[in-house]
Design a protein around this motif. Structure first.
Motif, PDB file in Angstrom:
ATOM      1  N   ASP A 195       0.833  -1.213   0.000  1.00 22.49           N
ATOM      2  CA  ASP A 195       0.000   0.000   0.000  1.00 22.49           C
ATOM      3  C   ASP A 195       0.865   1.261   0.000  1.00 22.49           C
ATOM      4  OD1 ASP A 195      -2.368  -1.387   0.040  1.00 22.49           O
ATOM      5  OD2 ASP A 195      -2.612  -1.306   2.214  1.00 22.49           O
ATOM      6  N   GLN A 196       1.748   1.342   0.995  1.00 18.26           N
ATOM      7  CA  GLN A 196       2.574   2.542   1.148  1.00 18.26           C
ATOM      8  C   GLN A 196       3.555   2.717  -0.006  1.00 18.26           C
ATOM      9  OE1 GLN A 196       4.429   3.457   4.894  1.00 18.26           O
ATOM     10  NE2 GLN A 196       2.935   2.270   6.054  1.00 18.26           N
ATOM     11  N   GLY A 197       4.150   1.600  -0.408  1.00 14.87           N
ATOM     12  CA  GLY A 197       5.152   1.660  -1.475  1.00 14.87           C
ATOM     13  C   GLY A 197       4.544   2.113  -2.795  1.00 14.87           C
ATOM     14  N   ILE A 198       3.399   1.540  -3.143  1.00 17.03           N
ATOM     15  CA  ILE A 198       2.745   1.889  -4.405  1.00 17.03           C
ATOM     16  C   ILE A 198       2.292   3.344  -4.364  1.00 17.03           C
ATOM     17  CG2 ILE A 198       0.719   1.403  -5.859  1.00 17.03           C
ATOM     18  CD1 ILE A 198       1.067  -1.582  -4.995  1.00 17.03           C
ATOM     19  N   ASP A 199       1.773   3.778  -3.211  1.00 18.30           N
ATOM     20  CA  ASP A 199       1.355   5.174  -3.066  1.00 18.30           C
ATOM     21  C   ASP A 199       2.534   6.130  -3.283  1.00 18.30           C
ATOM     22  OD1 ASP A 199      -0.618   7.255  -2.138  1.00 18.30           O
ATOM     23  OD2 ASP A 199       0.946   7.509  -0.641  1.00 18.30           O
TER      24      ASP A 199
END
Lengths: 227, 227
Positions: A199-203
């Motif tokens: 989630d965080q990485g893709i964001d």
């Protein structure tokens, strides 16, 4: 109803039927690969011997050789399994269709998911360096296929207007790099779950690390107007 | 004016003065490391022998041993040199001060620059896997120091409002991952120069790959109003 007892005096064979034996062999073979991958990721490929793998599985080295030929072959299979998994996942996303940006997000999630698994971590932490040239080439071909899918999705995203104009080759490398690196630093006992990391990485990759000035300025201005 | 000839009959020594000899040894030692790094990056660490390195330098293997002890030691020095270079560059940026976002950009540029050089590529392509445990730990300590600098810069950037609120640890890993990966795919004979790669790569990481909807929506609206 019990079947008619044709030869009740014959004791059951201590060997499993051939089909079941093949299945069990496959289960055991997978256990060898999985354990090897874990050891490679923990200690490094060089620091792991076939004896270490046998020891963790409570078997002898000769037993190991019934399932695998060599450490090189184990590494090849671990890396290949992970790349095949990635390729298959990306293939499913592509086949299901939808907007390029949604497909790209789904593919990034698959990538990130695979590199937090034992085999995927091997791809990133060990790679193909220890392998002889023909095997290296085979793995590079698989990687190039995955890279090609990302490039096409980025091209399509730019064309549909969801992605900013960019060099798709360069952008694909940057995305794959950041996502691959997860396999280097991820710890199963760490603070974040693979899903949270995805989630965080893709964001971060989609939106960048910069504070967006337009959105940032809006809120204080609105608050002021209310006073 | 010529100096007074005190002993014109003594022929000059065929040996260089000690200071100059030490200097030449250092130059040759560096050539060994550089050539080794190039071969490691081209063929892989395992596929490169000390004989290969000696051959490319037109010297014998015993000559090589005058400058280096082993292949492991060469790799250690290559990786260490690159990490020291990165650390020193980041240290200079930090010492010069300025806004966190400007310092972060400068540090990203240093990182990207180092991984396109022979020693830096070794860090990414080979890493510490082939090295024994104590050396691995030493290199990991150096890497952790660089990672720590990135985390602090990201924290400062969030505090000064230039970066969006984020988990600095996660963001530092994503940036370092994308930048590190450059060392995997960069080819000196490729289309892009290291400077172009740094420009595009840093831009992608700062701004993300998404098309910014606010800016994007503004133009058509303005065009409509004019009609």
């Amino acid at each position: 109803m019990a079947p008619p007892a044709l030869s009740p005096s014959i004791p059951p064979s201590p060997w499993e039927p051939a089909g079941r034996r093949a299945q069990q062999r496959e289960v055991k073979r997978n256990a060898v690969l999985q354990t090897a991958a874990q050891l490679f990721n923990e200690r490094g490929f060089h620091a792991t011997s076939l004896d270490d793998i046998a020891e963790r599985l409570n078997v002898s080295k000769p037993t190991l050789y019934y399932y695998v030929e060599s450490k090189d072959q184990i590494l090849l299979e671990c890396v290949k399994t992970a790349l095949d998994l990635m390729q298959a996942g990306i293939g499913e996303v592509r086949a299901a269709g939808g907007s390029a940006i949604d497909q790209l997000k789904a593919c990034m999630r698959i990538y990130s998911g695979v590199v937090t698994q034992d085999f995927g971590m091997c791809v990133i932490r060990i790679g193909e360096d220890p392998l002889p040239d023909p095997l290296k080439k085979e793995l590079r071909r698989l990687k190039a296929g995955i890279d090609g899918q990302f490039r096409r999705l980025i091209e399509d995203g730019v064309a549909e207007g969801s992605l900013a104009p960019c060099d798709p080759k360069m952008a694909a490398f940057m995305l794959a790099g950041a996502l691959s690196w997860i396999g280097r630093w991820y710890r199963p006992d760490g603070e974040l779950t693979p899903d949270q990391i995805a989630d965080q990485g893709i964001d971060l990759l989609l939106n960048g690390v910069l504070h967006r000035p337009v959105a940032a300025r809006r809120k204080p201005a609105a608050a002021k107007a209310k006073r």
